[in-house]
Design an enzyme around this catalytic site. Structure first.
Site, short mmCIF file in Angstrom:
data_model
loop_
_atom_site.label_atom_id
_atom_site.label_comp_id
_atom_site.label_asym_id
_atom_site.label_seq_id
_atom_site.Cartn_x
_atom_site.Cartn_y
_atom_site.Cartn_z
N TYR A 1 4.35 6.40 10.08
CA TYR A 1 3.57 5.53 9.89
C TYR A 1 4.45 4.57 9.14
O TYR A 1 4.81 3.38 9.37
CB TYR A 1 1.70 5.61 8.88
CG TYR A 1 1.19 5.30 9.01
CD1 TYR A 1 1.22 3.69 8.02
CD2 TYR A 1 -0.16 5.14 9.77
CE1 TYR A 1 0.49 2.77 8.39
CE2 TYR A 1 -1.22 4.13 9.38
CZ TYR A 1 -0.51 2.65 9.07
OH TYR A 1 -1.84 1.78 9.08
N HIS B 1 1.04 -1.47 0.00
CA HIS B 1 -0.28 0.03 -0.05
C HIS B 1 0.79 1.04 -0.26
O HIS B 1 1.69 1.49 0.93
CB HIS B 1 -0.84 0.39 1.21
CG HIS B 1 -2.29 -0.77 1.42
ND1 HIS B 1 -3.62 -0.93 2.06
CD2 HIS B 1 -2.56 -1.92 0.55
CE1 HIS B 1 -3.93 -1.67 1.36
NE2 HIS B 1 -3.26 -2.73 0.72
N LYS C 1 1.18 -0.42 14.85
CA LYS C 1 3.19 -0.39 15.58
C LYS C 1 3.40 -1.41 16.20
O LYS C 1 4.99 -2.28 16.54
CB LYS C 1 3.51 1.10 15.91
CG LYS C 1 3.47 1.99 15.17
CD LYS C 1 4.49 2.47 14.76
CE LYS C 1 4.40 3.01 13.36
NZ LYS C 1 5.11 2.69 12.00
N PRO D 1 -2.75 -0.04 18.59
CA PRO D 1 -2.85 -0.76 18.02
C PRO D 1 -3.30 1.05 16.32
O PRO D 1 -3.21 0.12 15.35
CB PRO D 1 -3.66 -1.77 17.61
CG PRO D 1 -5.19 -1.26 17.95
CD PRO D 1 -4.59 -0.56 19.74
N TYR E 1 -9.10 5.26 7.56
CA TYR E 1 -8.80 6.35 9.14
C TYR E 1 -9.84 7.20 9.02
O TYR E 1 -9.78 8.31 8.44
CB TYR E 1 -7.76 6.34 10.34
CG TYR E 1 -6.77 5.52 10.08
CD1 TYR E 1 -5.76 4.65 9.45
CD2 TYR E 1 -6.62 5.35 11.04
CE1 TYR E 1 -5.06 3.60 9.14
CE2 TYR E 1 -5.44 3.98 11.39
CZ TYR E 1 -4.66 3.17 10.44
OH TYR E 1 -3.71 2.24 10.75
#
Ligand code: FAS
Ligand code: PHB
Length: 386
Positions: free
Chosen positions: A379, A72, A293, A289, A196
């Site tokens: 990220y 991704h 990570k 979460p 998100y």
């Protein structure tokens, strides 16, 4: 029984450490309380950072990942009426991979490089301050066993005995006032990359495991009973929070095959070493979460720990072992901060001032290159050992 490194826990940290030590010519034995099937079936993380993928590939664990995983370029951040794509490759030069922890676990077991004793009980660590530490336990037949080692690696997660055995230590904890209700569903994802979503009702995340399996989460109050959330209620709330119908986007529901509630907390125990006991993975730290990570930190810890133990036990050089805790904690705190930031930015508290601050942060990271780059760098993750 005698070995060079006694590893407690056969999750990703323990099995990967055993694999890396095997490649470095160091003997290890793993002991695990659960059955192999139970550990293999646990549904956990879903995202691998590029550095995790590169590490796994470098030690012969990348073939199925490259074939079945999905690269991704970034994620979507969503607020009511608007959805923005952050392209990590453009912003930070790194991508992430969707490949479930269950698959990583399967590849580690398949490597066949670890001697694992499953279904042990009464595990206790002894003389971790001495040059001859050992572990006692009862094996699956109930027979009392003693495993002598030069070093013990505590990879036994948040509820194992290693944390206490590493005392005295400082620990830092933050418990969040909400949890995640997570589902697995046999339905194709309704999005190409993760979404998100901030919503007045609460946070929602649309992730996935494959072209035919979706993984989604809803922010729920602590103590939520999954039984209070029948499938149609879950899909209805996911549709609301993820913006079903906005700009022609549709959330496609499907049969839910797993449902669980995961409480959210941050935890760091320092130092990550006590005498000849070294902690790695969830045994040393827990992250909410939201930043994806947890698994990646476990991989980074044992990459550093395996290098340190090979140097020590093969070459007699203790420098990396002596700096392991400080080296690992740099990444642990960077990822702990990022996971806290993503969590507090995206989860509603009911406080209208908080909500405005959250929306201001989200507008900043979705319109400012500097803001977006900061999120992308964290990220997609820093190089291992930075
Ligand atoms: P693990 O907990 O995976 O492994 C520890 C092992 O030690 C277990 O197999 C346990 O049975 C064993 N053990 C415990 N006590 C023992 C004893 N006394 N003797 C011997 N063995 C013992 N991370 C994400 O990035 N994304 C997610 O969506 C996500 N979801 C999660 C959901 C849940 C319910 C949980 C608990 C964690 C989740 N995580 C997630 C984090 C998770 O992926 C961890 O970071 C990852 O499993 C860490 O791996 P380990 O350190 O190996 O710990
Ligand atoms: C998952 O796919 O399980 C997942 C993905 C991203 C997260 C958390 C969980 O931040």
């Amino acid at each position: 029984m005698r070995t060079q490194v006694a590893i407690i826990g056969a999750g990703p940290a323990g099995l990967l450490l055993a694999h890396l030590l095997h490649r470095g010519g160091v003997d290890a034995v793993v002991i695990e309380t659960r059955s192999q099937d139970y550990v293999a079936a646990r549904i956990r993380a879903g995202i691998l950072e590029s550095s995790s993928v590169e590490l796994l590939e470098s030690v012969g664990l990348g073939e199925r990942l490259r074939a079945e995983g999905h690269e991704h370029r970034g994620i979507y951040l969503q607020m009511p009426g608007e959805r923005h794509h952050l392209d990590f490759v453009d912003l930070a030069g790194r991508s992430v991979w969707v490949y479930g922890q269950t698959e990583v676990q399967k590849d580690l077991v398949g490597a066949g490089t670890a001697e694992v004793h499953y279904e042990v009980t009464d595990v206790a660590l002894h003389d971790v301050d001495s040059a001859r530490p050992y572990v006692t336990f009862a094996d699956s037949s109930g027979a009392a066993r003693r495993l002598e080692a030069e070093v013990i690696a505590g990879c036994d997660g948040s509820f194992g005995p290693s944390r206490a055995a590493a005392a005295p230590a400082d620990f830092f904890e933050r418990v969040y006032p909400y949890s995640w209700l997570g589902i697995l569903a046999d339905v194709a994802p309704s999005t190409d990359e993760l979404i998100y979503a901030w919503h007045p009702n609460g946070f929602a995340l649309h992730s996935m495991r494959s072209e035919t399996v979706s993984r989604l989460y809803l922010q729920v109050p602590n103590g939520t009973d999954p039984a209070d959330w029948p499938d149609d209620r879950i899909w209805g709330e996911l549709a609301t929070r993820l913006g079903d119908g906005e700009d022609g986007w549709k959330l496609t529901p499907g049969p839910v095959t797993d449902k669980s509630v995961l409480p959210m907390r941050s935890y760091v125990q320092t130092p990550m070493r006590h005498g000849r006991l070294f902690l790695a993975g969830d045994a040393a730290h827990i992250v909410p979460p939201t930043g994806a990570k947890g698994l990646n930190l476990a991989i980074a810890d044992v990459t550093l720990l395996s290098r340190a133990l090979v140097e020590w036990l093969k070459a007699g050089d203790t420098r990396l072992a002596d700096s392991y805790s400080d080296d690992a904690l740099r990444r642990v705190w960077r990822c702990t901060h990022f996971s806290w930031w993503m969590t507090t930015m995206l989860h509603t508290s009911g406080d209208p001032f908080d909500a405005q601050l959250q929306l201001a942060q989200l507008r900043w990271v979705t319109t400012s290159t500097a803001g977006a780059t900061g999120l992308a760098e964290n990220y997609a993750g820093p190089p291992i050992g930075f």
